[in-house]
Design a protein around this motif. Structure first.
Motif, PDB file in Angstrom:
ATOM      1  N   UNK A   1       2.860  -6.954   8.894  1.00 12.69           N
ATOM      2  CA  UNK A   1       3.065  -5.644   8.488  1.00 12.69           C
ATOM      3  C   UNK A   1       4.378  -5.020   8.596  1.00 12.69           C
ATOM      4  N   UNK A   2       4.856  -4.602   7.512  1.00  8.04           N
ATOM      5  CA  UNK A   2       6.266  -3.871   7.554  1.00  8.04           C
ATOM      6  C   UNK A   2       5.941  -2.571   6.755  1.00  8.04           C
ATOM      7  N   UNK A   3       6.471  -1.615   7.437  1.00 11.83           N
ATOM      8  CA  UNK A   3       6.246  -0.076   6.837  1.00 11.83           C
ATOM      9  C   UNK A   3       8.047   0.009   6.337  1.00 11.83           C
ATOM     10  N   UNK A   4       8.049   0.459   5.048  1.00 12.35           N
ATOM     11  CA  UNK A   4       9.227   0.347   4.380  1.00 12.35           C
ATOM     12  C   UNK A   4       9.278   1.953   3.596  1.00 12.35           C
TER      13      UNK A   4
ATOM     14  N   UNK B   1       0.916  -1.111   0.004  1.00 17.35           N
ATOM     15  CA  UNK B   1       0.026  -0.146  -0.128  1.00 17.35           C
ATOM     16  C   UNK B   1       0.856   1.314  -0.160  1.00 17.35           C
ATOM     17  N   UNK B   2       0.452   2.420  -0.797  1.00 15.34           N
ATOM     18  CA  UNK B   2       1.094   3.538  -0.654  1.00 15.34           C
ATOM     19  C   UNK B   2       0.811   4.448   0.494  1.00 15.34           C
ATOM     20  N   UNK B   3       1.695   4.656   1.346  1.00 17.16           N
ATOM     21  CA  UNK B   3       1.324   5.492   2.416  1.00 17.16           C
ATOM     22  C   UNK B   3       1.353   7.040   2.051  1.00 17.16           C
ATOM     23  N   UNK B   4       1.784   7.367   1.033  1.00 19.79           N
ATOM     24  CA  UNK B   4       2.090   8.925   0.538  1.00 19.79           C
ATOM     25  C   UNK B   4       1.809   9.021  -0.764  1.00 19.79           C
ATOM     26  N   UNK B   5       1.127   9.851  -1.419  1.00 23.71           N
ATOM     27  CA  UNK B   5       1.002  10.073  -2.929  1.00 23.71           C
ATOM     28  C   UNK B   5       2.237  10.720  -3.144  1.00 23.71           C
TER      29      UNK B   5
ATOM     30  N   UNK C   1       9.734   7.415  -0.230  1.00 25.56           N
ATOM     31  CA  UNK C   1       8.604   6.429  -0.828  1.00 25.56           C
ATOM     32  C   UNK C   1       8.492   5.664   0.452  1.00 25.56           C
ATOM     33  N   UNK C   2       7.224   5.934   1.204  1.00 23.94           N
ATOM     34  CA  UNK C   2       6.691   5.139   2.214  1.00 23.94           C
ATOM     35  C   UNK C   2       5.724   4.232   1.789  1.00 23.94           C
ATOM     36  N   UNK C   3       5.841   2.772   1.675  1.00 28.75           N
ATOM     37  CA  UNK C   3       4.797   1.850   1.661  1.00 28.75           C
ATOM     38  C   UNK C   3       4.718   1.210   2.722  1.00 28.75           C
ATOM     39  N   UNK C   4       3.723   0.151   2.658  1.00 29.88           N
ATOM     40  CA  UNK C   4       3.308  -0.751   3.765  1.00 29.88           C
ATOM     41  C   UNK C   4       3.126  -2.139   3.076  1.00 29.88           C
TER      42      UNK C   4
END
Length: 184
Positions: free
Chosen positions: A174-177, A94-98, A106-109
């Motif tokens: 779940x991992x936030x990258x 999932x994109x955590x920021x547009x 580039x933050x994703x989960x």
């Protein structure tokens, strides 16, 4: 959650570059058939494969999630977060920021069901990564190194070889990258 039509985005980006399906396949190492199936929504590439396609198209992974925005403040509600689900492993991203190509981060989960894995990401130039395990337990395999991370564990690394995330817990992980897109 909104489902991203990644195939349409791949086709738009490829055509925008004047690139044929065969040319994109050659740049990624995938078959033209796989590229065509992905563009037509018949298969969803693994997260690692999407990163290879993005690199071949000269964009970052976030280009599959959001169109460029001009605001300096971005709010992404969990209920409408763009999400890509894998068709070959119980994993979603999932994109955590547009983000647009001008973004620095580039933050994703990454969400993995038990036994889920990300697929191997190729090493890309630059791109320091920070990851935080929000829930569950996972391994991060960096070449020959295997790191076990539990809830609230964090790791920072610069990929110099391929790497892969695997859920080793009995529940979801779940991992936030967060990737620094600025090259050194």
């Amino acid at each position: 959650m909104d489902s991203v039509k990644v195939g349409e985005r791949i086709r738009q980006l490829r055509l925008g570059l004047g690139m044929s399906v065969r040319a994109l396949a050659a740049k990624t190492g995938f078959s033209p058939s796989l590229i065509s199936q992905a563009e037509n929504g018949q298969v969803t590439p693994s997260i690692g494969s999407l990163e290879r396609i993005a690199m071949a198209l000269g964009v970052n992974l976030s280009k599959f999630f959001a169109e460029p925005e001009t605001s300096t403040v971005h709010l992404v509600r969990a209920s409408v977060r763009p999400k890509l689900a894998s068709t070959w492993s119980p994993v979603s991203i999932e994109a955590l920021a547009p983000l647009d190509e001008a973004g620095k981060l580039e933050p994703v989960m990454l969400t993995m069901a038990p036994g889920g894995r990300s697929g191997k990401f190729p090493a890309a130039p630059g791109g320091e990564k920070f990851a935080l395990v929000v829930e569950g337990e996972a391994t991060l395999t960096l070449g020959d190194e295997v790191h076990v991370l539990r809830k609230a564990d964090a790791i920072t690394f610069i990929p110099t070889t391929s790497y892969e995330w695997t859920n080793i817990s009995s529940g979801p992980t779940q991992v936030v990258i967060v990737t620094d897109l600025m090259l050194p």
